[in-house]
Structures are given as C-alpha cells and as structure tokens.
Design a protein around this motif. Structure first.
Motif, mmCIF file in Angstrom:
data_model
loop_
_atom_site.group_PDB
_atom_site.id
_atom_site.type_symbol
_atom_site.label_atom_id
_atom_site.label_comp_id
_atom_site.label_asym_id
_atom_site.label_seq_id
_atom_site.Cartn_x
_atom_site.Cartn_y
_atom_site.Cartn_z
ATOM 1 N N LEU A 104 50.017 91.769 1.611
ATOM 2 C CA LEU A 104 49.315 90.932 2.594
ATOM 3 C C LEU A 104 48.196 90.131 1.939
ATOM 4 N N VAL A 105 47.483 90.742 1.014
ATOM 5 C CA VAL A 105 46.400 90.023 0.326
ATOM 6 C C VAL A 105 46.964 88.860 -0.491
ATOM 7 N N VAL A 106 48.059 89.117 -1.202
ATOM 8 C CA VAL A 106 48.680 88.046 -1.998
ATOM 9 C C VAL A 106 49.159 86.912 -1.100
ATOM 10 N N ALA A 110 47.820 83.114 -1.137
ATOM 11 C CA ALA A 110 48.782 82.034 -1.348
ATOM 12 C C ALA A 110 48.777 81.071 -0.164
ATOM 13 N N GLY A 111 48.628 81.613 1.060
ATOM 14 C CA GLY A 111 48.595 80.754 2.236
ATOM 15 C C GLY A 111 47.396 79.824 2.268
ATOM 16 N N GLY A 116 52.021 75.664 3.989
ATOM 17 C CA GLY A 116 53.350 75.779 4.555
ATOM 18 C C GLY A 116 54.035 77.106 4.281
ATOM 19 N N LEU A 117 53.411 77.982 3.473
ATOM 20 C CA LEU A 117 54.069 79.231 3.106
ATOM 21 C C LEU A 117 54.337 80.099 4.323
ATOM 22 N N VAL A 118 53.313 80.289 5.158
ATOM 23 C CA VAL A 118 53.466 81.153 6.327
ATOM 24 C C VAL A 118 54.526 80.601 7.270
ATOM 25 N N ILE A 119 54.505 79.269 7.455
ATOM 26 C CA ILE A 119 55.479 78.650 8.349
ATOM 27 C C ILE A 119 56.890 78.806 7.788
ATOM 28 N N PRO A 411 48.549 75.098 10.828
ATOM 29 C CA PRO A 411 49.001 76.492 10.738
ATOM 30 C C PRO A 411 48.171 77.456 11.568
ATOM 31 N N ALA A 412 46.840 77.208 11.653
ATOM 32 C CA ALA A 412 45.999 78.115 12.443
ATOM 33 C C ALA A 412 46.395 78.086 13.910
#
Length: 544
Positions: A104-106, A110-111, A116-119, A411-412
């Motif tokens: 989760l920390v990584v 990265a996010g 766009g990573l999370v999406i 993203p938020a």
C-alpha cells in the motif's frame, strides 16, 4: 500408720514421707477461684480488605492482559500470538500484514507521481478479482486472530463482568474490522461487474496515425433499445501518447453525406444519403428497418438490430470525417444526469438564461446566468435546451459541458465518490472498448487534462449541412488535428488581388471589431451566421 522395721534393720526408724499434697488454705482457695482460665491458642483472622486485595489485583491484571492482546491484534495482527500464543501463526500473520502495508505504501507513493495508476488498476478485471479475494481472506483471517487473542486472554479466569466486557470488545473489533473489509470487497466486486457490463467484447484495435478515434453518441436509449435517433454525435480524436483531444461534432441534421467505401450503406447510397427525411441521426433507423440488407433474416433479435444500427452509423461517421473509428461509446442522457450528480455537479459559466423545457412542451423554469455548479438535471438541460436557441448553439454548449467534466474530474474525486460513479456509469454507458483497454483510455483522459482541448464542428457558416462540401469538411478536420499536434495548417496562397482585398477589408473592419463584443446566442458565444466560438477553437475552456 508408722512402718514396722524389717528384721535386722538397724538405726533409727524415719517416719514415712506423706506424698499427698497439703490441703489448700481458705485464702488460696479463694484466689484460685478468682484466677481466669488459660485458653488454648487460636488462628489469627486478617481484616477482610487484606484477604481480598490479592485476588482482585490478579483479576485486574488478567483483564488488562486480555484487552491488550485484542488491541495488539487490531494494530498489528499476529503480535498477540507471537507474544502469548502460537508463535508460528503469529509470524505468518505478521509477515502477511507487513507485506500488505508495504504494498500500500508503494502504491501510494507511485500514485502521487503517476495519477493514472490507481485508475488503471481500478479498471483492470484481473487486478479487481485479486483485490476482492485478498480483502475477503483478510477479513476472515483477521477475525480468526481476534477470536484467538480472546482465547489466549483466558476469559474463563475472569470475573463475570470482566468476561462480558472482553466478549463485547472482541465482538465489536471483529465486526468492525471484518465488516469494513467485506464491504470493501463488495465495492470492488461491484466495480468489476460495472466494468464487465460497460466494456465491449470486440477486438482490440490499434491507433491510426498516432490517434485513437472514439465516437461518442448521446441518446435517450438504454441498452438493447434500437431504432431511436441519436441526440448528439461527437468524434473524439485522441493522441495515443499525450491524450490531447480534438472534439469533432457532427450535426444531426446533416444530409447528402457519403458513407465509408465498401460498406453496405455506401452500396445502397453511392451518391450520399439523399432521400426523403434522410438525416445523420436517422441512419440507425433506416438500417434497422432494412436489416435484410445486412444479412439478417427472419425474427431479428434486438442485439442484432443494435449491431446493424451501429454498423451503419459508424460507416456514416467514417465517410464524413475520412477517419477510421476505433471504438464507440453510447451515453444514455438520463444516465448522464445521474453521473453529474454522482461527481457533485459541474461548474459552468452560464452566459444567458437557459430555458428548462420548451420546443413542444411548456417551459418549466430557467437556469439563470452566472458561474455556478449545475446539478445533473440542470446540466442535462443546459446541454439539450433548444428553446430560444438552435442546434448549433446547443452543440457548443454540449462541448463546454464535456470539457468542464474532463477538467473537473480528478483521481481524488473519483476515489471519494467511487461507489456513486460506478453505479451511474454502469447505467449510462455502453461501449465497444474492450475491458483490457479501459485503463488505457482512463490514463489518456487524465493526460488530456494537461492540454487544451480543441474543437471543430461541421456546421454553418463554414458548411452547408443540407449539401456539405466534403473537401471543405475534411480540410477543417485535418487543420484542427494539425493545430492540436502543434503543426501549422497549410493555407493556400492568395492571389495579388485577393491579398489586396483582404488588407482593405481588415482595415475597414478593425474599428468595428474593436468596438463590438462577441454576441451570446442561446447561452453560447457567437451566432449562427458568424459561427459559435466553442464549435471551432483550439482551446475549448477559454471559449465557454
């Protein structure tokens, strides 16, 4: 009596000794009667508080220990077992927890650098399936650790009230932690179902000349409903690297346009779509009414009719724009209203009063001028209202809403309102984009926020929609894409007479242009005769 001497005994005879104790005197008898009797020794009894203090202290220690073990499990799963239980289980649980936290920390770091990573991960079916299973397993495992921590705390050695408190704490922790994780698994599962419901099952296509072309269709139609006229058609031409987008709007009342070479419609209308009442938004209806031309026979299913209607529409768009369409997306306008509400509204600069209703029905109200956040209902009427307006002003307003949505969604917001957006998305969108490509287009949409959105519309005064000059149409589209890619469109060199006339016209028009402002018609900057600014611009946001 005196003893007689033995025979031969010599000497004086002593009188025998009397061993009987002498009788006590009267004084001694009196003293004996008044002297207290001596009692046998008895056990010493301690005070009650002293006798109960030690067991109470021991019970309190056991209670605090039991509560501490459960809290340790809450903060660091496996730590209770590592301290007082099965150490092998504790080590396994602790390692799993640390791996999850590190992951989760990584992802969070990265996010922060890659929005766009999370999406992308949130739209990947395989990732969603794995996350759902992990959350379910984590909920079951964590609950089991709580129960084991309760067992290690030896609840049967506690007094009744302490046992009840320990059971209550353990139950609350189990329900809250496991319930939260299971609810998260439910949301992930709903998202996966939404992606599967929205995504198409067609083939993956490659970008043409470095661009993806996606046809956006707006209609009052749900999935499976065919033969209805589309309310709007916009081809989004998207750069495959930067996400820079050009919106190409096609008027629904366009006629006499060609179809893509080799298509069924081109065979039926070699000279263009020229028949009584034949307009662009009627292509689907014509095709489904003549399904036999597309190889359908007998009782044709709704799904097959939908395919036929979309095939005919795509051939029309490709014939008009001279661009290959990679994918399409059908947006239900009522679902669009729900989506706007799901993201908390959209901020728009309303240039003039926009009627709600009208054109065949009463006007129920107005959207007043000014910068404001429109609800889904208001945004829908802002996009669709034709009262005191025309189709081309409405097309300009629709583009402004598209641009505003793209810029305001981040993203938020997507994460904060994820559940509502997922529910609205599954109800409003049907697309041919495969599930494996959704994350790609989500990433391109986020990249597009960093670039101005361009716009070009095939509308008057540049084009006569009743009998369009296709060379002019293709030139307009090519120039708009060239500007978006940073190229300067090649302009034809004017003759000497034309250049002189242009200079004269410019000199005469300069004072008038300086003195007049751009008019507002139907809520859009510009007019039908002069053109609407948002329909042909290199920066859509500044034109709204």
């Amino acid at each position: 009596m005196p003893r007689r001497p033995f025979p031969g005994e010599k000497g004086l005879l002593m009188p025998p000794t009397d061993t009987t104790p002498p009788a006590p005197s009267a004084e001694e008898s009196a003293r004996a009667q008044t002297k207290p009797a001596v009692r046998a020794p008895q056990a010493v009894r301690l005070p009650r508080s002293t006798r109960t203090a030690a067991p109470v202290r021991a019970a309190r220690v056991r209670f605090r220990r039991a509560v501490t073990l459960m809290l340790m499990t809450l903060v660091l799963p496996g730590s209770a077992q590592l301290v007082a239980g099965n150490r092998r289980v504790g080590r396994i649980a602790l390692r799993i927890w640390l791996v999850l936290v590190a992951t989760l920390v990584v992802l969070a770091l990265a996010g922060m650098t890659w929005n766009g990573l999370v999406i992308q991960l949130g739209l990947n079916l395989e990732v969603l399936a794995v996350v759902r299973l992990v959350l379910i397993a984590l909920a079951v495992g964590w609950a089991a650790l709580f129960v084991d921590a309760w067992r290690i705390g030896e609840p049967m050695t506690l007094v009744r009230n302490q046992r009840l408190v320990v059971v209550g704490i353990n139950g609350a922790l189990c329900l809250s932690v496991a319930g939260t994780l299971l609810f998260g698994a439910h949301l992930v599962g709903s998202t996966r179902d939404m992606v599967q419901a929205v995504a198409g099952d067609g083939p993956v296509t490659e970008a043409e000349a470095g661009r993806y072309n996606v046809l956006l269709l707006g209609a009052d139609a749900g999935k499976g409903r065919v033969g209805l006229r589309t309310d709007s058609m916009t081809l989004a031409s998207i750069d495959e690297e930067t996400g820079e987008t050009v919106l190409i709007s096609l008027p629904r009342n366009m006629a006499k346009f060609p179809f893509a070479d080799g298509s069924v419609m081109a065979r039926e209308f070699p000279d263009g779509f020229d028949c009584d009442g034949c307009y662009l938004n009627g292509v689907t209806t014509w095709a489904t009414d003549n399904a036999d031309l597309f190889g359908a026979s007998g009782d044709v299913s709704d799904a097959r009719l939908e395919e036929i209607g979309m095939e005919a529409t795509l051939s029309a768009v490709e014939g008009i724009t001279d661009l290959d369409v990679n994918y399409w997306a059908m947006v239900d306008m009522r679902g669009f209203e729900t989506l706007i509400d799901a993201v908390g509204g959209v901020e728009m600069d309303v240039r003039s009063r926009i009627p709600i209703g009208g054109v065949g029905s009463p006007v129920y109200g107005y959207i007043e001028p000014g910068v404001q956040t429109l609800s889904g209902y208001e945004a829908l009427w802002f996009s669709r209202s034709r009262e005191d307006s025309d189709d081309y002003s409405r097309m300009a307003r629709q583009k402004c809403v598209m641009g505003a949505m793209l810029q305001q969604l981040d993203p938020a917001t997507l994460l904060r309102r994820y559940g509502d957006i997922a529910a609205a998305g599954s109800a409003m969108v049907e697309t041919s984009i495969p599930a494996s490509e959704l994350d790609r287009f989500a990433d391109l949409a986020l990249k597009a926020k960093d670039h101005p959105m361009s716009s070009v519309s095939i509308v008057p005064p540049a084009v006569n929609t009743g009998d369009p000059d296709m060379d002019v149409v293709h030139t307009m589209i090519d120039d708009a894409i060239a500007r978006a890619e940073g190229e300067t469109p090649a302009a034809p060199e004017p003759t000497t007479d034309e250049a002189a006339a242009d200079v004269a016209d410019t000199e005469e028009a300069a004072p008038a242009e300086a003195a007049t402002e751009t008019p507002v018609t139907g809520g859009s900057l510009g007019s039908r005769d002069e053109g609407y600014v948002a329909n042909d611009t290199a920066d859509l946001a500044s034109s709204c």
